[in-house]
Design a protein around this motif. Structure first.
Motif, PDB file in Angstrom:
ATOM      1  N   HIS A 139       0.848  -1.203   0.000  1.00 23.75           N
ATOM      2  CA  HIS A 139       0.000   0.000   0.000  1.00 23.75           C
ATOM      3  C   HIS A 139       0.874   1.241   0.000  1.00 23.75           C
ATOM      4  N   ALA A 144      -3.114  -2.080  -5.479  1.00 20.74           N
ATOM      5  CA  ALA A 144      -3.634  -1.222  -4.414  1.00 20.74           C
ATOM      6  C   ALA A 144      -4.546  -0.173  -5.048  1.00 20.74           C
ATOM      7  N   THR A 145      -5.397   0.412  -4.251  1.00 20.77           N
ATOM      8  CA  THR A 145      -6.260   1.491  -4.737  1.00 20.77           C
ATOM      9  C   THR A 145      -5.927   2.751  -3.940  1.00 20.77           C
ATOM     10  N   VAL A 146      -6.312   3.885  -4.495  1.00 23.11           N
ATOM     11  CA  VAL A 146      -5.975   5.139  -3.819  1.00 23.11           C
ATOM     12  C   VAL A 146      -7.172   6.082  -3.854  1.00 23.11           C
ATOM     13  N   SER A 147      -7.296   6.825  -2.775  1.00 19.16           N
ATOM     14  CA  SER A 147      -8.362   7.824  -2.679  1.00 19.16           C
ATOM     15  C   SER A 147      -7.787   9.102  -2.090  1.00 19.16           C
ATOM     16  N   TYR A 207      -3.955  11.448   1.160  1.00 24.38           N
ATOM     17  CA  TYR A 207      -4.204  10.374   0.212  1.00 24.38           C
ATOM     18  C   TYR A 207      -4.136   9.073   0.989  1.00 24.38           C
ATOM     19  N   VAL A 208      -5.138   8.192   0.781  1.00 28.69           N
ATOM     20  CA  VAL A 208      -5.149   6.906   1.474  1.00 28.69           C
ATOM     21  C   VAL A 208      -5.000   5.808   0.429  1.00 28.69           C
ATOM     22  N   VAL A 209      -3.964   4.995   0.607  1.00 31.31           N
ATOM     23  CA  VAL A 209      -3.707   3.879  -0.296  1.00 31.31           C
ATOM     24  C   VAL A 209      -4.163   2.610   0.423  1.00 31.31           C
ATOM     25  N   THR A 210      -5.005   1.808  -0.261  1.00 34.88           N
ATOM     26  CA  THR A 210      -5.524   0.586   0.352  1.00 34.88           C
ATOM     27  C   THR A 210      -4.986  -0.614  -0.416  1.00 34.88           C
ATOM     28  N   GLY A 222      -6.622  -4.992   2.337  1.00 34.49           N
ATOM     29  CA  GLY A 222      -7.439  -4.080   3.117  1.00 34.49           C
ATOM     30  C   GLY A 222      -6.605  -3.175   4.011  1.00 34.49           C
ATOM     31  N   THR A 278      -4.202  -0.201   5.037  1.00 33.26           N
ATOM     32  CA  THR A 278      -4.133   1.138   4.444  1.00 33.26           C
ATOM     33  C   THR A 278      -2.906   1.905   4.921  1.00 33.26           C
ATOM     34  N   SER A 306      -1.676   6.171   4.940  1.00 35.54           N
ATOM     35  CA  SER A 306      -2.146   7.520   4.682  1.00 35.54           C
ATOM     36  C   SER A 306      -0.951   8.437   4.432  1.00 35.54           C
TER      37      SER A 306
END
Lengths: 320, 239
Positions: A38, A86-89, A104-107, A111, A113, A115
């Motif tokens: 992540h 991984a996904t990012v928001s 930015y939070v990378v998951t 699951g 994470t 930050s």
């Protein structure tokens, strides 16, 4: 119980065994373990100039170094890359407000994470004000405040304020910048219409702000001026004479010197207003012709300043 | 007898169940072990300056605030566990002014604990504001005439170039603005080093005839890491 007789059990076991063998043959099914990674790997933005600025990512921070000659926009559209799977928001390409509070939070696929907090650092040199010398501005005249380093010589990004002892700020209208020495600027302005006194200077230039250490900006009344007499003033001892002028504040005893002499004799101050000052000739004043006549005032520093009243010879004649 | 009768199918059922669970799990690939994880320059006046690392491009982009005029940098490099790097952690990288001017890159080679190697090029930049020069010849058809200096008679013809964002000389750091004369082909024929300048003007003497033959030249100012060239030429000749 007929259902559980031995024959039936044996048949069932055989069937199940067969199944196990068949199933065993097709059990080489592969399952990917979820990825635990992540990491925010890169963070780039394209500035208005077309330059790509890549942020440094370290210790959970996204450090974006911003050039000071380019205004920091309200929003940016960063392109980010993260670890595999991984996904990012917020997502890559999403517009965000430029604020230090943005995260930015990378998951990871698992699951888990991580930050990352955005930190914008504008690369601008710190402003400096050298307040060791007084900068004096007369009301109604121009004021030039020197001793500024690293100020950006552009009225659109630089502003200045006089700060009173009480902390009240008065915005100055900057008319221009004069480069006195390498990177040493003076602000040019009309003296702000404030009370006379000492002020600190606060300068804001792009992202930097500085306030002078000392109250080195002195706002003073216009300096008194005397209108030179066109003909000699003839007076007796004990009498008075009047000199006209302007801005006559803080007037003090005047003085005069005999033509060819070396000694000044003081004139008593009788009265003054903004446009005139009246002096009395003391009883012991020497009789004769005087070629130097001085009116005087106390300046903002408390120093007596003499002003010559006319260059005619004689300018003052004392008779019996 | 009942229990015995149950035992055989139950055992088979268990065997069947375990057989179905015997799937193969593929672990995620191990992360690369030859990475530079962070690059931090510590010999700066305020907060440390971090480089932006791009594993794919193999770059460390370092934005050095131009007003520090760093001549050398000392980095603190964090690597993947067990990795080594050359040049090593903390090794000074010097000649920064020259490297900035020429765009020279320093290559860091990381060797992972499995022996794999990765190269990162150090890309040095500053966020120095762009410089601008005012035209000495506003009309290209009517170029400003500059007369050669003649050192043999101590005649130096000075002129001023105005613009903005010039970096005043930093003599102790070897930072000077330069004035280059480009011929019509765009080749630099002569470059003068300027000793004294303001942020908005540079004073210089016209080169001698030996340094710069008579002709039309466009003037380029280089100030620290930025350059700007006039659009219109000046005419250099001997009086």
């Amino acid at each position: 119980m007929t259902f559980f007789n031995s024959t039936y059990s044996q048949v069932l076991a055989a069937v199940l065994l067969a199944c196990w063998m068949i199933a065993g043959a097709c059990s080489k099914e592969k399952v990917d373990a979820p990825y635990p990674y992540h990491e925010l790997k890169t963070f780039k933005i394209v500035a208005a100039t077309g330059d790509t600025i890549q942020a440094a990512i370290a210790d959970g921070s996204i450090i974006l170094y911003w050039p000071f000659d380019e205004p920091v926009p309200a929003t940016i559209t960063p392109l980010v890359t993260v670890s595999d799977k991984a996904t990012v928001s917020p997502a890559s390409g999403a517009a965000i407000a430029i604020k230090d509070s943005v995260s930015y939070v990378v998951t990871a696929q698992t699951g888990a994470t991580a930050s990352y907090k955005l930190r914008v650092i504008v690369n601008q040199p710190e402003l400096q004000i050298n307040s060791s010398s007084d900068m004096v501005g007369q009301l109604g005249a121009n004021l030039s405040i020197g001793g500024l380093t690293y100020v950006i010589p552009d009225v659109n990004v630089t502003s200045a304020y006089l700060v009173s002892a009480k902390g009240e700020e008065t915005k100055c209208t900057i008319n221009g910048f004069t480069e006195l020495g390498a990177n040493d600027y003076a602000l040019e302005m009309a003296t702000p219409d404030v009370d006379t006194g000492s002020y600190k200077l606060k300068v804001v230039s792009a992202t930097k702000t500085v306030t002078s250490e000392k109250a080195f900006v002195k706002v003073i009344y216009p300096i008194p001026a005397v209108i030179a007499p066109s003909t000699a003033i003839t007076v007796k001892r004990g009498e008075t004479f009047t000199l006209n002028g302007s801005n006559m504040r803080g007037m003090l005893a005047g003085r005069a010197r005999l033509t060819g002499g070396q000694v000044y004799y003081d004139l008593e101050l009788a009265e003054f207003n903004l446009t005139s000052v009246t002096y009395r000739i003391p009883a012991d004043f020497p009789v004769g012709n005087y070629n130097l006549l001085h009116a005087a005032f106390r300046n903002y520093q408390g120093v007596t300043v003499y002003m010559r009243a006319g260059t005619i010879n004689p300018v003052l004649i004392i008779t019996e | 007898m009942k229990i015995k009768n149950l035992l055989l199918p139950a055992l088979s059922a268990i065997m069947l169940a375990t057989a179905c669970k015997k799937t193969e799990t593929i672990e995620p690939p191990a992360p690369a072990n030859n990475r530079i994880l962070s690059y931090k320059v510590t010999n700066v006046p305020d907060a440390a300056v971090y480089g932006a690392i791009d594993d794919e491009k193999g770059t460390i982009t370092l934005i050095l605030p131009y007003y520090y005029f760093l001549t050398a940098i000392q980095p603190e490099i964090k690597l993947s566990e067990g990795a080594t790097v050359t040049p090593g952690n903390g090794v000074l990288i010097d000649d920064i002014t020259k490297k900035l001017g020429e765009g020279t890159q320093v290559a860091y080679v990381v060797t992972g604990k499995d022996g794999s190697k990765a190269t990162y090029n150090l890309v040095l930049t500053t966020q120095q504001p762009d410089i601008a020069v005012d035209e000495l010849s506003p009309d290209p058809a009517n170029p400003l005439v500059l007369y050669h200096s003649d050192p043999s008679t101590f005649q130096f013809n000075f002129f001023s170039i105005t613009g903005k964002n010039f970096i005043p000389q930093q003599e102790s750091l070897g930072i000077f603005s330069t004035i280059s004369y480009l011929n019509e082909q765009g080749t630099v024929v002569y470059t003068a080093v300027n000793g004294d300048n303001f942020t908005n003007s540079i004073g210089t003497a016209v080169p001698s005839a030996a340094q710069l033959p008579a002709g039309l030249y466009r003037i380029r100012i280089t100030s620290y890491t930025r350059s700007a060239t006039m659009k219109n030429p000046v005419k250099v000749e001997t009086l």
